[in-house]
Design a protein around this motif. Sequence first.
Motif, PDB file in Angstrom:
ATOM      1  N   SER A  63     111.187  40.082 -19.772  1.00  0.00           N
ATOM      2  CA  SER A  63     112.167  40.651 -20.470  1.00  0.00           C
ATOM      3  C   SER A  63     111.519  41.088 -21.946  1.00  0.00           C
ATOM      4  CB  SER A  63     113.450  40.081 -20.707  1.00  0.00           C
ATOM      5  OG  SER A  63     114.284  39.903 -19.509  1.00  0.00           O
ATOM      6  N   LEU A  64     110.894  40.051 -22.425  1.00  0.00           N
ATOM      7  CA  LEU A  64     110.270  40.238 -23.834  1.00  0.00           C
ATOM      8  C   LEU A  64     109.048  41.257 -23.581  1.00  0.00           C
ATOM      9  CD1 LEU A  64     110.590  36.663 -25.237  1.00  0.00           C
ATOM     10  CD2 LEU A  64     112.135  38.590 -25.531  1.00  0.00           C
ATOM     11  N   ALA A  65     108.052  41.066 -22.797  1.00  0.00           N
ATOM     12  CA  ALA A  65     107.144  41.833 -22.601  1.00  0.00           C
ATOM     13  C   ALA A  65     107.545  43.392 -22.202  1.00  0.00           C
ATOM     14  CB  ALA A  65     106.231  41.195 -21.645  1.00  0.00           C
ATOM     15  N   TRP A  66     108.371  43.697 -21.327  1.00  0.00           N
ATOM     16  CA  TRP A  66     108.597  45.081 -20.958  1.00  0.00           C
ATOM     17  C   TRP A  66     109.320  45.610 -22.019  1.00  0.00           C
ATOM     18  CZ3 TRP A  66     111.351  42.426 -16.125  1.00  0.00           C
ATOM     19  CH2 TRP A  66     110.545  42.326 -15.297  1.00  0.00           C
ATOM     20  N   THR A  67     110.116  44.824 -22.749  1.00  0.00           N
ATOM     21  CA  THR A  67     110.967  45.457 -24.011  1.00  0.00           C
ATOM     22  C   THR A  67     110.081  45.878 -25.135  1.00  0.00           C
ATOM     23  OG1 THR A  67     112.874  44.234 -23.439  1.00  0.00           O
ATOM     24  CG2 THR A  67     112.632  45.203 -25.686  1.00  0.00           C
ATOM     25  N   SER A  68     108.715  45.588 -25.128  1.00  0.00           N
ATOM     26  CA  SER A  68     107.619  45.661 -26.043  1.00  0.00           C
ATOM     27  C   SER A  68     106.807  46.810 -25.458  1.00  0.00           C
ATOM     28  CB  SER A  68     106.798  44.520 -26.411  1.00  0.00           C
ATOM     29  OG  SER A  68     107.431  43.338 -26.967  1.00  0.00           O
ATOM     30  N   GLY A  69     106.987  47.314 -24.427  1.00  0.00           N
ATOM     31  CA  GLY A  69     106.394  48.341 -23.708  1.00  0.00           C
ATOM     32  C   GLY A  69     105.197  47.708 -22.617  1.00  0.00           C
ATOM     33  N   GLY A  70     105.218  46.470 -22.521  1.00  0.00           N
ATOM     34  CA  GLY A  70     104.115  46.016 -21.477  1.00  0.00           C
ATOM     35  C   GLY A  70     104.461  46.068 -20.264  1.00  0.00           C
ATOM     36  N   GLU A  71     103.247  45.822 -19.334  1.00  0.00           N
ATOM     37  CA  GLU A  71     103.333  45.982 -18.001  1.00  0.00           C
ATOM     38  C   GLU A  71     102.579  44.448 -17.545  1.00  0.00           C
ATOM     39  OE1 GLU A  71     105.186  47.374 -15.968  1.00  0.00           O
ATOM     40  OE2 GLU A  71     105.851  49.285 -16.973  1.00  0.00           O
ATOM     41  N   TYR A  72     102.887  43.938 -16.312  1.00  0.00           N
ATOM     42  CA  TYR A  72     101.902  42.797 -15.990  1.00  0.00           C
ATOM     43  C   TYR A  72     100.697  43.282 -15.277  1.00  0.00           C
ATOM     44  CZ  TYR A  72     105.677  39.121 -16.365  1.00  0.00           C
ATOM     45  OH  TYR A  72     106.786  38.388 -16.674  1.00  0.00           O
ATOM     46  N   ALA A  73     100.973  44.488 -14.296  1.00  0.00           N
ATOM     47  CA  ALA A  73      99.883  45.213 -13.549  1.00  0.00           C
ATOM     48  C   ALA A  73     100.379  46.559 -13.159  1.00  0.00           C
ATOM     49  CB  ALA A  73      99.350  44.354 -12.531  1.00  0.00           C
ATOM     50  N   VAL A  74      99.492  47.397 -12.946  1.00  0.00           N
ATOM     51  CA  VAL A  74     100.000  48.709 -12.456  1.00  0.00           C
ATOM     52  C   VAL A  74      99.034  49.068 -11.194  1.00  0.00           C
ATOM     53  CG1 VAL A  74     101.091  49.534 -14.414  1.00  0.00           C
ATOM     54  CG2 VAL A  74      98.523  49.957 -13.894  1.00  0.00           C
ATOM     55  N   LYS A  75      99.539  49.709 -10.138  1.00  0.00           N
ATOM     56  CA  LYS A  75      98.763  50.237  -9.185  1.00  0.00           C
ATOM     57  C   LYS A  75      97.951  51.340  -9.261  1.00  0.00           C
ATOM     58  CE  LYS A  75      98.120  48.600  -4.690  1.00  0.00           C
ATOM     59  NZ  LYS A  75      99.184  48.795  -3.558  1.00  0.00           N
ATOM     60  N   GLU A  76      96.714  51.540  -9.415  1.00  0.00           N
ATOM     61  CA  GLU A  76      95.887  52.598  -9.328  1.00  0.00           C
ATOM     62  C   GLU A  76      94.925  52.606  -8.219  1.00  0.00           C
ATOM     63  OE1 GLU A  76      93.476  52.160 -12.995  1.00  0.00           O
ATOM     64  OE2 GLU A  76      95.000  52.036 -14.121  1.00  0.00           O
ATOM     65  N   GLY A  77      95.151  53.693  -7.339  1.00  0.00           N
ATOM     66  CA  GLY A  77      95.017  53.722  -6.024  1.00  0.00           C
ATOM     67  C   GLY A  77      95.400  52.689  -5.080  1.00  0.00           C
ATOM     68  N   ASP A  78      94.409  51.861  -4.622  1.00  0.00           N
ATOM     69  CA  ASP A  78      94.890  50.869  -3.577  1.00  0.00           C
ATOM     70  C   ASP A  78      94.607  49.459  -4.334  1.00  0.00           C
ATOM     71  OD1 ASP A  78      92.176  50.787  -3.631  1.00  0.00           O
ATOM     72  OD2 ASP A  78      91.921  50.467  -1.683  1.00  0.00           O
ATOM     73  N   LYS A  79      94.153  49.446  -5.715  1.00  0.00           N
ATOM     74  CA  LYS A  79      94.097  48.070  -6.478  1.00  0.00           C
ATOM     75  C   LYS A  79      95.194  48.075  -7.505  1.00  0.00           C
ATOM     76  CE  LYS A  79      90.110  46.672  -4.188  1.00  0.00           C
ATOM     77  NZ  LYS A  79      90.131  45.546  -4.042  1.00  0.00           N
ATOM     78  N   TRP A  80      95.362  46.717  -7.779  1.00  0.00           N
ATOM     79  CA  TRP A  80      96.037  46.511  -8.946  1.00  0.00           C
ATOM     80  C   TRP A  80      95.313  46.094 -10.158  1.00  0.00           C
ATOM     81  CZ3 TRP A  80     101.436  46.672  -9.097  1.00  0.00           C
ATOM     82  CH2 TRP A  80     102.316  46.399  -8.035  1.00  0.00           C
TER      83      TRP A  80
END
Length: 441
Positions: free
Chosen positions: A218-235
């Motif tokens: 909640s705190l990280a997302w609200t600050s605009g953060g992400e844990y990881a994003v999928k780029e192609g077939d890789k996280w």
Amino acid sequence: MRIAKITATTVTTAALALGVAACGGGEAPAEPSAASTAEASGPAFAGKELTLWRLGDSNPDAQKYTDELVAAFQQETGASVKVEWIPWPQVNDKFTAAAAGGAGPDVTEIGNDQVPLWVSQEALAPVTDIVGSGDQAGIPKNLMGMETIDGETYAVPWGGGTRAVLYRKDWFEELKIEVPKSWDELVAAAKKVQAEKGSDVDGFAFNGGSDANHLLGSLAWTSGGEYAVKEGDKWVGKLTDPAFKAGFEQYTSLVTDGLSSKSRLTQNSSDIRTRFSNGKVGMYLTASWDLATIEEESKGKLKGDKLAFFPLPSKDGGEAQAFLGGNDIAVWGTANEPEAAKEFVKMATNKDWGVRYATEGGLLPVYPEALAKLAEDPAQAPFAAAFAKAKAFPADPNWTEANETKAVLQNAARQVIEGKATADEALAAANTELEDILNQS
């Protein structure tokens, strides 16, 4: 409340064959009607027994609902249901043992974020036909993002889960504390609670246990953060981005600024709830399902107007972005009675029993009309507001390993709090570990 009945097909090939064999002479026999055959054969699953896993600690409301659902199912189908309650901290071990060939259930409750993992282990059976017709066709498809994989649905949403801040309303009134509208106000309120109620009280409890990422996320997302994003077939891990770091530092500050004790870095929400029940916590992030257990644990001292919720605030005074969680119900892949299990899932998730599961269990109903009605309730409004901004963890089967088994972010936070690493060092190491886990084949 009206109970929707399940219609079971009871005309079997054997019954039809018997009708043909019994005829005499040249006149063709009349085929038996479905009604007469059903009357002769009895309920579709008479004599069968299912095993149902309910997750978490039983409480009076949850037990009452489960008992009534099981009784209705037995009346309709003839099948009995053996219920086993599995505490949340033990769920991963129980599922792992069952998937490896141990004794598993026929039907299980399951956290929505765990569905991809257990599908990858071939532990869940498809239930696509259930959500394609009947009441279940009205469940919004956006609530099935983690349940639908390669075109098949493996679990049915049972109740939406999001979080808000549970607080001691009686303490706030006694100490003349206003409900916090910003993070700074929350910190000030927590410190005032500690000053008046004792240093062994957590003003706002730090969650560093198995469900820690509900708060950190909640705190990280609200600050605009992400844990990881999928780029192609890789996280690609994003833990080192400034936005995620800002939320992470806000999270660890609960301890470094003294709002919660260093001696309790591994407590999860169940541990915190017990301390709250014993007057040792002023505020913590949870959901209304804790209320019944708090009343029980406090021997009736904490209930009613002594407790209330408010949305977790952001630094700028808005509402933080909450975790989009929820509980599903699924058929176990090696169920002894798969057809009866599917009928149980169908009954449990119809509009009657599904809405009851959610509203009586402190969750949000997944049927839109029921959710809209719940939002009109002042007690539930904080959850409806949080649900509108809710966000899910990375939809990867290995997320559970990162989140619970390896506790990647929890370990990083402890490193910082204990002075063994800076935030930059801890997050860099965690980012590498997270990418390695999520990208496992």
